[in-house]
Design a protein around this motif. Structure first.
Motif, PDB file in Angstrom:
ATOM      1  N   ALA A 175     119.134  67.756  69.631  1.00 44.20           N
ATOM      2  CA  ALA A 175     118.829  69.192  69.644  1.00 44.20           C
ATOM      3  C   ALA A 175     119.723  69.941  68.663  1.00 44.20           C
ATOM      4  O   ALA A 175     119.266  70.868  67.975  1.00 44.20           O
ATOM      5  CB  ALA A 175     118.994  69.747  71.052  1.00 44.20           C
ATOM      6  N   SER A 176     120.978  69.541  68.567  1.00 45.94           N
ATOM      7  CA  SER A 176     121.908  70.194  67.638  1.00 45.94           C
ATOM      8  C   SER A 176     121.461  69.994  66.197  1.00 45.94           C
ATOM      9  O   SER A 176     121.575  70.905  65.369  1.00 45.94           O
ATOM     10  CB  SER A 176     123.323  69.627  67.829  1.00 45.94           C
ATOM     11  OG  SER A 176     123.806  69.879  69.129  1.00 45.94           O
ATOM     12  N   ALA A 177     120.958  68.793  65.889  1.00 46.75           N
ATOM     13  CA  ALA A 177     120.510  68.505  64.527  1.00 46.75           C
ATOM     14  C   ALA A 177     119.350  69.410  64.127  1.00 46.75           C
ATOM     15  O   ALA A 177     119.364  70.012  63.041  1.00 46.75           O
ATOM     16  CB  ALA A 177     120.111  67.036  64.415  1.00 46.75           C
ATOM     17  N   ILE A 178     118.342  69.502  64.981  1.00 49.71           N
ATOM     18  CA  ILE A 178     117.190  70.344  64.664  1.00 49.71           C
ATOM     19  C   ILE A 178     117.608  71.804  64.578  1.00 49.71           C
ATOM     20  O   ILE A 178     117.212  72.529  63.651  1.00 49.71           O
ATOM     21  CB  ILE A 178     116.071  70.154  65.701  1.00 49.71           C
ATOM     22  CG1 ILE A 178     115.571  68.701  65.709  1.00 49.71           C
ATOM     23  CG2 ILE A 178     114.924  71.120  65.438  1.00 49.71           C
ATOM     24  CD1 ILE A 178     115.050  68.200  64.378  1.00 49.71           C
ATOM     25  N   ALA A 179     118.427  72.252  65.515  1.00 50.70           N
ATOM     26  CA  ALA A 179     118.856  73.651  65.517  1.00 50.70           C
ATOM     27  C   ALA A 179     119.619  73.992  64.240  1.00 50.70           C
ATOM     28  O   ALA A 179     119.397  75.054  63.633  1.00 50.70           O
ATOM     29  CB  ALA A 179     119.718  73.934  66.739  1.00 50.70           C
ATOM     30  N   ALA A 180     120.506  73.105  63.809  1.00 50.97           N
ATOM     31  CA  ALA A 180     121.308  73.389  62.623  1.00 50.97           C
ATOM     32  C   ALA A 180     120.444  73.411  61.368  1.00 50.97           C
ATOM     33  O   ALA A 180     120.627  74.265  60.490  1.00 50.97           O
ATOM     34  CB  ALA A 180     122.424  72.361  62.484  1.00 50.97           C
ATOM     35  N   ALA A 181     119.506  72.468  61.259  1.00 50.44           N
ATOM     36  CA  ALA A 181     118.626  72.445  60.091  1.00 50.44           C
ATOM     37  C   ALA A 181     117.796  73.721  59.999  1.00 50.44           C
ATOM     38  O   ALA A 181     117.625  74.296  58.916  1.00 50.44           O
ATOM     39  CB  ALA A 181     117.714  71.224  60.145  1.00 50.44           C
ATOM     40  N   VAL A 182     117.272  74.177  61.143  1.00 46.51           N
ATOM     41  CA  VAL A 182     116.467  75.395  61.162  1.00 46.51           C
ATOM     42  C   VAL A 182     117.336  76.625  60.882  1.00 46.51           C
ATOM     43  O   VAL A 182     116.982  77.472  60.050  1.00 46.51           O
ATOM     44  CB  VAL A 182     115.740  75.539  62.518  1.00 46.51           C
ATOM     45  CG1 VAL A 182     115.058  76.900  62.625  1.00 46.51           C
ATOM     46  CG2 VAL A 182     114.715  74.422  62.692  1.00 46.51           C
ATOM     47  N   SER A 183     118.470  76.722  61.543  1.00 43.06           N
ATOM     48  CA  SER A 183     119.317  77.905  61.391  1.00 43.06           C
ATOM     49  C   SER A 183     119.855  78.025  59.975  1.00 43.06           C
ATOM     50  O   SER A 183     119.865  79.123  59.392  1.00 43.06           O
ATOM     51  CB  SER A 183     120.471  77.847  62.394  1.00 43.06           C
ATOM     52  OG  SER A 183     121.246  79.027  62.333  1.00 43.06           O
ATOM     53  N   ALA A 184     120.295  76.907  59.403  1.00 42.88           N
ATOM     54  CA  ALA A 184     120.800  76.948  58.027  1.00 42.88           C
ATOM     55  C   ALA A 184     119.694  77.368  57.061  1.00 42.88           C
ATOM     56  O   ALA A 184     119.928  78.142  56.125  1.00 42.88           O
ATOM     57  CB  ALA A 184     121.356  75.580  57.638  1.00 42.88           C
ATOM     58  N   SER A 185     118.482  76.875  57.301  1.00 42.76           N
ATOM     59  CA  SER A 185     117.353  77.229  56.441  1.00 42.76           C
ATOM     60  C   SER A 185     117.027  78.709  56.541  1.00 42.76           C
ATOM     61  O   SER A 185     116.690  79.349  55.532  1.00 42.76           O
ATOM     62  CB  SER A 185     116.138  76.383  56.807  1.00 42.76           C
ATOM     63  OG  SER A 185     116.390  75.001  56.615  1.00 42.76           O
ATOM     64  N   ILE A 186     117.097  79.263  57.738  1.00 41.75           N
ATOM     65  CA  ILE A 186     116.831  80.690  57.914  1.00 41.75           C
ATOM     66  C   ILE A 186     117.802  81.526  57.083  1.00 41.75           C
ATOM     67  O   ILE A 186     117.435  82.562  56.514  1.00 41.75           O
ATOM     68  CB  ILE A 186     116.889  81.068  59.407  1.00 41.75           C
ATOM     69  CG1 ILE A 186     115.662  80.519  60.141  1.00 41.75           C
ATOM     70  CG2 ILE A 186     116.994  82.585  59.600  1.00 41.75           C
ATOM     71  CD1 ILE A 186     115.727  80.656  61.642  1.00 41.75           C
ATOM     72  N   ASP A 187     119.032  81.047  56.968  1.00 45.84           N
ATOM     73  CA  ASP A 187     120.032  81.769  56.178  1.00 45.84           C
ATOM     74  C   ASP A 187     119.948  81.462  54.692  1.00 45.84           C
ATOM     75  O   ASP A 187     120.783  81.931  53.913  1.00 45.84           O
ATOM     76  CB  ASP A 187     121.437  81.453  56.697  1.00 45.84           C
ATOM     77  CG  ASP A 187     121.831  82.355  57.857  1.00 45.84           C
ATOM     78  OD1 ASP A 187     121.233  83.434  57.990  1.00 45.84           O
ATOM     79  OD2 ASP A 187     122.739  81.984  58.623  1.00 45.84           O
ATOM     80  N   GLY A 188     118.951  80.649  54.284  1.00 50.03           N
ATOM     81  CA  GLY A 188     118.708  80.444  52.871  1.00 50.03           C
ATOM     82  C   GLY A 188     119.237  79.157  52.285  1.00 50.03           C
ATOM     83  O   GLY A 188     119.165  78.958  51.063  1.00 50.03           O
ATOM     84  N   ALA A 189     119.768  78.249  53.105  1.00 52.89           N
ATOM     85  CA  ALA A 189     120.241  76.965  52.592  1.00 52.89           C
ATOM     86  C   ALA A 189     119.075  76.158  52.036  1.00 52.89           C
ATOM     87  O   ALA A 189     117.972  76.200  52.581  1.00 52.89           O
ATOM     88  CB  ALA A 189     120.938  76.182  53.699  1.00 52.89           C
ATOM     89  N   ASP A 190     119.305  75.406  50.948  1.00 56.72           N
ATOM     90  CA  ASP A 190     118.252  74.525  50.465  1.00 56.72           C
ATOM     91  C   ASP A 190     118.110  73.340  51.424  1.00 56.72           C
ATOM     92  O   ASP A 190     118.911  73.165  52.348  1.00 56.72           O
ATOM     93  CB  ASP A 190     118.518  74.071  49.032  1.00 56.72           C
ATOM     94  CG  ASP A 190     119.788  73.243  48.865  1.00 56.72           C
ATOM     95  OD1 ASP A 190     120.254  72.594  49.829  1.00 56.72           O
ATOM     96  OD2 ASP A 190     120.340  73.237  47.755  1.00 56.72           O
ATOM     97  N   LEU A 191     117.050  72.547  51.221  1.00 55.17           N
ATOM     98  CA  LEU A 191     116.731  71.507  52.197  1.00 55.17           C
ATOM     99  C   LEU A 191     117.845  70.487  52.322  1.00 55.17           C
ATOM    100  O   LEU A 191     118.205  70.089  53.439  1.00 55.17           O
ATOM    101  CB  LEU A 191     115.422  70.817  51.818  1.00 55.17           C
ATOM    102  CG  LEU A 191     114.950  69.723  52.791  1.00 55.17           C
ATOM    103  CD1 LEU A 191     114.712  70.301  54.186  1.00 55.17           C
ATOM    104  CD2 LEU A 191     113.678  69.061  52.267  1.00 55.17           C
ATOM    105  N   SER A 192     118.405  70.042  51.218  1.00 47.63           N
ATOM    106  CA  SER A 192     119.463  69.039  51.285  1.00 47.63           C
ATOM    107  C   SER A 192     120.655  69.558  52.084  1.00 47.63           C
ATOM    108  O   SER A 192     121.210  68.854  52.939  1.00 47.63           O
ATOM    109  CB  SER A 192     119.903  68.652  49.872  1.00 47.63           C
ATOM    110  OG  SER A 192     120.937  67.687  49.923  1.00 47.63           O
ATOM    111  N   THR A 193     121.041  70.791  51.836  1.00 43.15           N
ATOM    112  CA  THR A 193     122.157  71.388  52.572  1.00 43.15           C
ATOM    113  C   THR A 193     121.820  71.532  54.049  1.00 43.15           C
ATOM    114  O   THR A 193     122.657  71.257  54.923  1.00 43.15           O
ATOM    115  CB  THR A 193     122.506  72.758  51.976  1.00 43.15           C
ATOM    116  OG1 THR A 193     122.848  72.600  50.596  1.00 43.15           O
ATOM    117  CG2 THR A 193     123.674  73.404  52.713  1.00 43.15           C
ATOM    118  N   ALA A 194     120.599  71.950  54.340  1.00 41.86           N
ATOM    119  CA  ALA A 194     120.190  72.112  55.741  1.00 41.86           C
ATOM    120  C   ALA A 194     120.216  70.782  56.488  1.00 41.86           C
ATOM    121  O   ALA A 194     120.650  70.723  57.651  1.00 41.86           O
ATOM    122  CB  ALA A 194     118.793  72.729  55.802  1.00 41.86           C
TER     123      ALA A 194
END
Length: 329
Positions: A175-194
């Motif tokens: 759950a933490s992995a999915i949440a972090a990928a989504v949250s980072a993306s919302i803030d504009g992180a590129d896919l690799s960073t997310a």
């Protein structure tokens, strides 16, 4: 709140719903059976009458993934960012009762059902979910990601939302992995960073729950991302289905979704179609993949007509929920 942040948050929630609906007709089926029944999945389709979970469901229908994510969103909003475990348990029971009354076979998953039985037997919330190793916490965590930026606050919120049903190293890490990928993306992180953030969050989340044996989420994410790079669409489908796995186990389906994001992140709708054909827990794999890629590309990253169909078929109006979740953020 910048408009692009709202567009990415809407993309995450509607991407989850679209992925869920695309995977609905194929869930719990093998790749061979999917091909025999549907051929290639190119759009939303009706479920066949012998679909094991959703027989005869009309095209565009969502499953427990979206419905429980909506439930979590409402609990977060009502709790001003916090989820009371007993309130959550009662809401899950009420959700399943509603599904039963509608004649649905799409009921609570094994980890959640076992946890509620433990609560009924008198165990406290910290004890109830100590056997929860499936993807149930990950499939419904997107609202938590919309409401919290990456960091300790997000991790704490994921634990709170996972505790009562998936209080394990695997359940919380996934759950933490999915949440972090989504949250980072919302803030504009590129896919690799997310996806890097997903790996880091999985590592941190694993220490927050009851340890259980099994391939750990963070190193499996790192290995899977490296392994699938450069694979063709056909190659990655076979690799994910045959080696990573597509079952409800958190270390399979969640890692599978991240592997698909790694190789198909520039084609969000194509990625969801691939997830819908891959076999196993297709609705959840496509749902969490849709959340990540929707947060990457925004609501405009998916065909508007199909998003509209999912909205209409299920009576979904996610904009007010997303706005209130972003206010919490």
């Amino acid at each position: 709140m910048p408009e692009q942040v709202r567009a990415r948050a809407l993309g995450a929630f509607y991407g989850l719903a679209l992925g869920d609906a695309l995977g609905m007709p194929t869930q719990s089926m093998s790749r061979t059976r999917i091909k025999d029944c549907y051929g290639s999945i190119t759009t939303l389709v009706d479920a066949t009458q012998d679909q094991p979970i959703a027989p005869g469901m009309p095209a565009g229908s969502v499953t427990d993934d979206t419905e429980q994510a909506v439930l979590v969103a409402k609990l977060l909003i009502d709790g001003d960012g916090r989820i009371d475990p007993y309130t959550f348990a009662d809401a899950l029971r009420a959700w399943e009762a509603g599904m039963i009354s509608r004649g649905s076979r799409d009921l609570l998953g094994p980890s959640t059902k076992r946890a509620l039985e433990h609560l009924d037997a008198g165990l406290n919330p910290q004890q109830a979910g100590v056997a929860g190793t499936t993807n149930g916490a990950a499939m419904r965590v997107t609202p938590v990601a919309i409401a919290n930026p990456v960091g300790d606050r997000l991790l704490d919120a994921v634990v709170q939302a996972s505790l009562v049903t998936h209080n394990t190293s695997l359940g919380i890490a996934a759950a933490s992995a999915i949440a972090a990928a989504v949250s980072a993306s919302i803030d504009g992180a590129d896919l690799s960073t997310a996806l890097d953030e997903a790996e880091r969050a999985a590592h941190s989340g694993a220490s927050k729950g009851h340890w259980v044996a099994g391939g750990e989420i963070a190193p499996r994410i790192r290995w899977a991302r490296e392994w699938v790079r450069g694979m063709s669409r056909g190659e990655v489908a076979g690799a994910v289905a045959g080696v990573i796995g597509t079952s409800v186990a958190a270390q399979e389906s969640v890692v599978a979704a991240i592997a698909l994001a790694e190789v198909s992140g520039d084609d969000p709708f194509g990625a969801l179609l691939l997830a819908a054909e891959i076999g196993g827990d297709t609705d959840t794999i496509a749902a969490v993949l849709g959340a990540i890629l929707g947060a990457q590309h925004g609501i405009g990253g998916f065909p508007g007509e199909l998003v509209g169909t999912v909205r209409a078929v299920n009576g979904l109006d996610l904009e007010p929920l997303v706005d209130r979740l972003l206010a919490l953020r």
